[in-house]
Each structure stands twice: as C-alpha cells, then as structure tokens.
Write an enzyme that holds these catalytic residues in place. Sequence first.
Site, PDB file in Angstrom:
ATOM      1  CB  CYS A   1      -0.921  -0.009   1.223  1.00 41.24           C
ATOM      2  SG  CYS A   1      -2.085   1.376   1.262  1.00 41.24           S
TER       3      CYS A   1
ATOM      4  CD  GLU B   1     -25.991   4.493   1.817  1.00 35.94           C
ATOM      5  OE1 GLU B   1     -25.661   3.421   2.375  1.00 35.94           O
ATOM      6  OE2 GLU B   1     -26.595   5.404   2.413  1.00 35.94           O
TER       7      GLU B   1
END
Length: 411
Positions: free
Chosen positions: A72, A381
């Site tokens: 990452c 969402e």
Amino acid sequence: MVNGEKERVSLLFMKALVSRGSVDAVSQQMASHPQYLESFLRTQHYILYMDGPLPLPYRHYIAIMAAARHHCNYLVYLHSAQFLRVGGDPLWLQGLEAAPARLRLLDHINKVLAHQPWLTACSHIQALLKAGEQCWSLAELVQAVVILAHCHSLCSFVFGCDTDSDFAPLAKSPNDTPPTFCPFDAANGNTNVPQSLASLDSGCDMVCLKERIQKSREEQERKDERFLQTQTLQQTDMEEEEETICFADPSRFVTDPDFCYQEFARRDEDHFQVLRVQDYSWEDHGFSLVNRLYSDIGHLLDVRFRSVATLPSVHSPDLKRAIWNYIHCVLGIRYDDYDYGEVNRLLARDLKLYIKAVACYPDATKTPVCPLSWTLLKASERIHVNLLIMEARLQAELLYALRAITQYMIA
C-alpha cells in the site's frame, strides 16, 4: 450533508490540519460519515501519538511494516513522512534489515496477521516475549498488534476506495528524479500537490477552515521546516541517487513476499480450527483483555465497531450483518447462532467477490472491480460498505491475536 454535519466535519479537518499539516485522502472519503470519522480519528491518534509503551518512531515504523505487506504505497508514504516528523532515524527507511532487531522480530506476526490470521499462535507470542535482550513487554506487544491490525484493515479501505492508485505513479517523475513534494502536505502551500488531495470534500467549507487554522500557521511552518530538513535520505552507497523518504518502496519492508491469503475453507480442519465466537468473542474476551493491557484502547475500538454498525444507511441491518459475518467466515471465524444461508440470500455474487477481495487480498488487483449492484448507490453508501469491511477485518485480526495472548498468559 446537513449544516450540523458540515460543521462537525470542518472541526475534524481543522484538527487534522493543525496536528498533521494535511487532511489525508482517507479522512476526506470518510467525511460522508462524520460520526464514524470522529471515532476513527480518535482511535488512530491515540495509538499513534498518545501515551503508550512504544516510542513514536516505533509506532510509525510498525505501521509502515503493516502497510508494506499489502504494498500500500499510500500508507507507506504517509507513515514514512510521519516517522521522520517524530524524530525517526532516516536510515531505518532503507529497509527492514536496517531497523532495530526488536522491530524485525515483529515481521512474522505481521505477515501472519495480514494474510492468514488464523495461524496466529501462542508460540508467536512466546517468541516475542522471551527473545532475550530483544524481548518485548506484554504491553508493548499489545500496542504493536493493535497498530498492525489497524493498518492492515486500513489497507483494505484504501484499495476498496481506490485511494492507492493516486500515489503509485508518483514514486519517480518522468525523468527519473525524485518528486518535489510529499503528497501528505496538502496544507503546506505546495502548488504541486495532486488535486485529489488539494481539494476537500464538497461539504466542507475550505474558506472557513483556512480562517480557523490561521492562528496555527507559525507552528505549522516550524513543523514543515523541521520536516524538510529530514525529508531526504542519503543512501549509504554514494553511487545511488538520493530518494525522497515519502516514497520509500514498500517492498523494502517485506520478507517472504510469496506468503499470501489462502482459502480457509480448504484447509485441514484438524489443524486449523475454526474460531467460534461463542468460545472467544470481542465483547466477552477481547475487549477486557486489550483494555487491561493497553489502557482505554478497548473503549475506543468498541466505539468504532458500534459506530460503523449503527450508521444511517440504505443498507438494512440484515445486509450489514451478512457483510460482517461473511468477512469473518472467510477469515475462519464462525457464529453458531447465525444462518449462513442469509449471506447467499442477501449478497449478490459480484458483491461477495468484491468484499472478499478487499478484505483478504486488497492489493491483488490494486483496483477491485466494483459490483454492478453498486451503480445506483451514492458514493457515501459505497464508502459505508468499505467501512464495514475494514472494521470486520480489524476485529477478526484482533480476535486471533488476543486469543493467542490469552493462551500464552494461561499456559
């Protein structure tokens, strides 16, 4: 956002700007859920900067080790910069072999927790606590484990929200010279900062933020000056060019790169026992142990778990429960009182594939394919689902690590 939520996010961003000199991309994405963001930032600040047994440079180096297991770039760069800000030795950023032996001892448990947490055993804990002059105290180890699990799960969020792709190409500029900025100093006046970091969430009043942090400008400038003085590392081999520390290659901090996630369901069940929540749960076992060995962290983590579960959402409670239990299932954790038929009933196949990829091997595809069922969902969402994935994974890793510590303590 309504006005009250905008104000809440503005205050959170102001604190981040004053304390760190930037509002990172992760916080910007989480800003659509200010209640959760507040609990996340409070926990992260506590484990990285507040009172605890580990010195600050150790904490950020452990975070680098954790993020590197998933390649990452975003988090490795972020914690490399913060490592230097808190006085870390630049030489350690040459790679894991340059770090103190005590930190290198964490490599195995870091690898196991990141990819196959069910392998975490009492023997791993014993090896760290009885390593002679390099041994860890129980309190130090618990804080280290919390940092590892926090950063592993945050990698899932970073890749799930496609944040890391903004940083991978920045390791070298086209003419192969080091970049001229650190991407996490979005508030330091550098006009070359990527647009994805320079702009805050549309619900946040940037003008208001600038006014509020004006009084902290002198302090921030002093921080920037200290950072710039330590930003560049001179390699021991003088033939190599200088590199910007922010862009340390994650592979430098990884051993055994072929060790990765394996399908738990396909393992030999006689050897890899399912962790049944009825036997070891967060509420009845993990919370009290971690809170006793690392003061207050149990409460902060518990608020995070509860916050993500109670966020207002178009997703039904049953759907959120299915997501949570499915992630725990693929990581070897089972609930005897749950009907796993609900997972197949509530989660479309493409959503299950996405959830598993982000939770178990987030860096495998770099940019997981979003489910077709998400096309009609708002961004907030979709972020909510990624928050659920992150928190479920965090709790799973903590359960395995804390269970191993418990076994060591009662052995």
